[in-house]
Design a protein around this motif. Sequence first.
Motif, PDB file in Angstrom:
ATOM      1  N   GLU A  81       0.801  -1.226   0.000  1.00 15.12           N
ATOM      2  CA  GLU A  81       0.000   0.000   0.000  1.00 15.12           C
ATOM      3  C   GLU A  81       0.835   1.278   0.000  1.00 15.12           C
ATOM      4  N   ASN A  82       1.958   1.271   0.727  1.00 11.47           N
ATOM      5  CA  ASN A  82       2.695   2.532   0.848  1.00 11.47           C
ATOM      6  C   ASN A  82       4.186   2.437   0.546  1.00 11.47           C
ATOM      7  N   THR A  83       4.671   1.252   0.191  1.00 14.44           N
ATOM      8  CA  THR A  83       6.107   1.061  -0.030  1.00 14.44           C
ATOM      9  C   THR A  83       6.369   0.408  -1.381  1.00 14.44           C
ATOM     10  N   ALA A  84       7.313   0.975  -2.120  1.00 21.36           N
ATOM     11  CA  ALA A  84       7.780   0.368  -3.367  1.00 21.36           C
ATOM     12  C   ALA A  84       9.070  -0.391  -3.087  1.00 21.36           C
ATOM     13  N   PHE A  85       9.153  -1.620  -3.583  1.00 27.50           N
ATOM     14  CA  PHE A  85      10.333  -2.467  -3.420  1.00 27.50           C
ATOM     15  C   PHE A  85      10.997  -2.608  -4.788  1.00 27.50           C
ATOM     16  N   ILE A  86      12.206  -2.073  -4.917  1.00 32.47           N
ATOM     17  CA  ILE A  86      12.877  -2.013  -6.214  1.00 32.47           C
ATOM     18  C   ILE A  86      14.185  -2.802  -6.162  1.00 32.47           C
ATOM     19  N   GLU A  87      14.333  -3.733  -7.077  1.00 27.53           N
ATOM     20  CA  GLU A  87      15.549  -4.526  -7.193  1.00 27.53           C
ATOM     21  C   GLU A  87      16.361  -3.952  -8.346  1.00 27.53           C
ATOM     22  N   MET A  88      17.491  -3.324  -8.030  1.00 26.93           N
ATOM     23  CA  MET A  88      18.247  -2.651  -9.096  1.00 26.93           C
ATOM     24  C   MET A  88      18.694  -3.608 -10.183  1.00 26.93           C
ATOM     25  N   ALA A  89      18.878  -4.879  -9.843  1.00 23.04           N
ATOM     26  CA  ALA A  89      19.313  -5.857 -10.833  1.00 23.04           C
ATOM     27  C   ALA A  89      18.297  -6.028 -11.959  1.00 23.04           C
ATOM     28  N   ASN A  90      17.033  -5.679 -11.695  1.00 25.03           N
ATOM     29  CA  ASN A  90      16.006  -5.798 -12.728  1.00 25.03           C
ATOM     30  C   ASN A  90      16.186  -4.777 -13.846  1.00 25.03           C
ATOM     31  N   ALA A  91      16.870  -3.675 -13.532  1.00 25.55           N
ATOM     32  CA  ALA A  91      17.106  -2.640 -14.535  1.00 25.55           C
ATOM     33  C   ALA A  91      18.572  -2.494 -14.895  1.00 25.55           C
ATOM     34  N   SER A  92      19.452  -2.741 -13.927  1.00 24.53           N
ATOM     35  CA  SER A  92      20.883  -2.459 -14.113  1.00 24.53           C
ATOM     36  C   SER A  92      21.760  -3.649 -13.735  1.00 24.53           C
ATOM     37  N   GLY A  93      21.207  -4.848 -13.860  1.00 25.46           N
ATOM     38  CA  GLY A  93      21.899  -6.035 -13.387  1.00 25.46           C
ATOM     39  C   GLY A  93      22.781  -6.716 -14.418  1.00 25.46           C
ATOM     40  N   LEU A  94      23.788  -7.410 -13.928  1.00 24.09           N
ATOM     41  CA  LEU A  94      24.689  -8.182 -14.781  1.00 24.09           C
ATOM     42  C   LEU A  94      23.930  -9.262 -15.545  1.00 24.09           C
ATOM     43  N   GLN A  95      22.856  -9.749 -14.937  1.00 27.05           N
ATOM     44  CA  GLN A  95      22.046 -10.802 -15.553  1.00 27.05           C
ATOM     45  C   GLN A  95      21.408 -10.356 -16.871  1.00 27.05           C
ATOM     46  N   LEU A  96      21.340  -9.054 -17.100  1.00 29.70           N
ATOM     47  CA  LEU A  96      20.694  -8.524 -18.304  1.00 29.70           C
ATOM     48  C   LEU A  96      21.623  -8.486 -19.510  1.00 29.70           C
ATOM     49  N   LEU A  97      22.910  -8.735 -19.293  1.00 27.64           N
ATOM     50  CA  LEU A  97      23.894  -8.614 -20.367  1.00 27.64           C
ATOM     51  C   LEU A  97      24.516  -9.954 -20.697  1.00 27.64           C
ATOM     52  N   GLU A  98      24.614 -10.247 -21.993  1.00 28.41           N
ATOM     53  CA  GLU A  98      25.376 -11.428 -22.388  1.00 28.41           C
ATOM     54  C   GLU A  98      26.841 -11.178 -22.068  1.00 28.41           C
ATOM     55  N   GLU A  99      27.572 -12.263 -21.874  1.00 26.91           N
ATOM     56  CA  GLU A  99      28.931 -12.138 -21.352  1.00 26.91           C
ATOM     57  C   GLU A  99      29.805 -11.215 -22.199  1.00 26.91           C
ATOM     58  N   SER A 100      29.671 -11.264 -23.499  1.00 22.79           N
ATOM     59  CA  SER A 100      30.524 -10.460 -24.377  1.00 22.79           C
ATOM     60  C   SER A 100      30.243  -8.963 -24.266  1.00 22.79           C
ATOM     61  N   LYS A 101      29.109  -8.599 -23.679  1.00 24.73           N
ATOM     62  CA  LYS A 101      28.717  -7.192 -23.559  1.00 24.73           C
ATOM     63  C   LYS A 101      29.038  -6.607 -22.181  1.00 24.73           C
ATOM     64  N   ARG A 102      29.602  -7.407 -21.307  1.00 27.13           N
ATOM     65  CA  ARG A 102      29.827  -6.961 -19.935  1.00 27.13           C
ATOM     66  C   ARG A 102      31.121  -6.180 -19.801  1.00 27.13           C
ATOM     67  N   ASN A 103      31.018  -4.934 -19.410  1.00 29.65           N
ATOM     68  CA  ASN A 103      32.173  -4.113 -19.071  1.00 29.65           C
ATOM     69  C   ASN A 103      31.669  -2.898 -18.304  1.00 29.65           C
ATOM     70  N   CYS A 104      31.980  -2.861 -17.007  1.00 31.32           N
ATOM     71  CA  CYS A 104      31.401  -1.827 -16.148  1.00 31.32           C
ATOM     72  C   CYS A 104      32.006  -0.445 -16.370  1.00 31.32           C
ATOM     73  N   CYS A 105      32.920  -0.317 -17.320  1.00 31.92           N
ATOM     74  CA  CYS A 105      33.342   1.019 -17.738  1.00 31.92           C
ATOM     75  C   CYS A 105      32.220   1.723 -18.502  1.00 31.92           C
ATOM     76  N   HIS A 106      31.376   0.927 -19.159  1.00 31.88           N
ATOM     77  CA  HIS A 106      30.406   1.478 -20.103  1.00 31.88           C
ATOM     78  C   HIS A 106      28.952   1.319 -19.656  1.00 31.88           C
ATOM     79  N   THR A 107      28.721   0.854 -18.465  1.00 34.55           N
ATOM     80  CA  THR A 107      27.347   0.575 -18.013  1.00 34.55           C
ATOM     81  C   THR A 107      26.834   1.657 -17.068  1.00 34.55           C
ATOM     82  N   THR A 108      25.505   1.681 -16.914  1.00 32.63           N
ATOM     83  CA  THR A 108      24.856   2.759 -16.166  1.00 32.63           C
ATOM     84  C   THR A 108      23.752   2.229 -15.253  1.00 32.63           C
ATOM     85  N   THR A 109      23.474   2.987 -14.197  1.00 27.19           N
ATOM     86  CA  THR A 109      22.324   2.701 -13.323  1.00 27.19           C
ATOM     87  C   THR A 109      21.136   3.589 -13.672  1.00 27.19           C
TER      88      THR A 109
END
Length: 380
Positions: A81-109
Motif C-alpha cells: 500500500e505505501n512502499t515500493a520495493f525495487i531490485e536494481m538488478a532488474n534494470a541495471s543487473g549483470l544478468q541482463l547482459l550477455e557475457e561479451s557485452k559486460r564491461n562496467c566502464c560502459h554501463t549505467t544505473t
Amino acid sequence: MKIVIAPDKFKGSLSAMEVCNAIEAGIHQYDPAIETIKHPLADGGEGTLTILQNHFNLKSVSVMVKDPLFRDITTTYKHNENTAFIEMANASGLQLLEESKRNCCHTTTFGTGQLILDAIKKGFKNIVLFIGGSATNDGGVGMATALGYRFYSESGDEIVPIGKELISINSIDSQKLLFDIKDVNVTVVCDVKNPLYGPNGAAYIYGSQKGASAAEIEMLDVGLNHFSKQVSKYLNMDVGEMEGAGAAGGLGAGAVCFLNAKMQSGIDFVMEQTGFNQLLDNTIDLIITGEGSVDKQTIEGKVIKGVSERAIENQIPFSILAGKIEDYNLIKNNLRPHNLMAITSSTITIADAIQNAAIHLQRLSFQLIQNFYNTINNTQ
C-alpha cells in the motif's frame, strides 16, 4: 525432531525455495516423521523480491526503462500500500547482459533511477532499494541523472553517466530535480560492506567479474575517488569510507548522497521482514542453511552469516550445504557449523553440480541428517 530449512538461492541453478524443497526431500527420505519448516532467505541481492513475495502479497508494476547499456527493456518493481520495493538488478543487473557485452566502464544505473522516479510519481513515500547483482561501476550517477541531477565536465559538457566518465566530473547540479528529496524515505538494502574506492572498494573487488580489465579497474578506482571528492564539494557529504558505499559499483554511496538513503544489512532486513527470528524457539532441533558458493565473503554478511549468528544466539545447532566451498577452515572456525558439506568433490564437477543440484542436495541432506542422528546418539 523439528528442522528449519533456511537457505539462499544456488545462483544459476536453484531458487531458494527449490533449495528448500530438495533439502526437505532428503530429510524425509531418511525419516518422513521429521517436521520441517521451509523459510527461504536472501541477502538483499537479486532474488530478494521473490523471497518477499513468498511472504507478502505484493503487487507488480511494469515500466519501460534503460538497461545497463541504455537499451529499452520492460521490467518490474513491487509494492504494497505505501512502499515500493525495487531490485536494481532488474534494470541495471549483470544478468541482463550477455557475457561479451559486460564491461562496467560502459554501463549505467540510469534504469534504476527510472524505476525510482516511477515509484515516486505514483505516490510511494517509502522506497526500499535492493542493490545486489549490478553490472555497473558508475557510483550511482546514472540513477541520479534519471532523477534530474546533472554532472558536467570541465568544458561544461554534460557527461554520459557511466563508470569511465566519473573521472570527468567537474561539477554537480541539483537545481532541477524531478522529485522533492524531503518527501521520500529511501532504505538501501545490500549484502556487502566495501568502501567506495581503494583495495577493498567497488572497482578492485568486483570490477573483474563485471568485465573490466586490470587497467580499467585501476582507472575506475581513480574515478570513484574523484567522484567522492566532487560529492563532498558540491553536496557536502563524505561517502568514500562509508560502510557499504562500494556496493553495486558505488550505488550504495550514490543512494546515500543523491537520495539521502539509509543503509541496512540485507540479511537483517529480510529476516526482520519475514519473521525468521520468531521461528527460533526451543522446539527447533536443527537449522540447515546454504548457498551456491561458500567462501570468505560468506562471513561478511551473507545469508549463512545471518543464520549462524541467530543459531548460536539461540543455542540451536546449524549446518551448511553448499554447491562449492572455498576457505573451508575459515568458514568452519568463524561460523562454527555443526556440519559443512559441498556438492562438488573429486568425482562431481561444477557443471554436474549446477545441472543436477537438486539431486545432489537431496543426497547431501540425507547424509547430513544421518550424521546428525549418529552424533546425538553417540553423545547420549
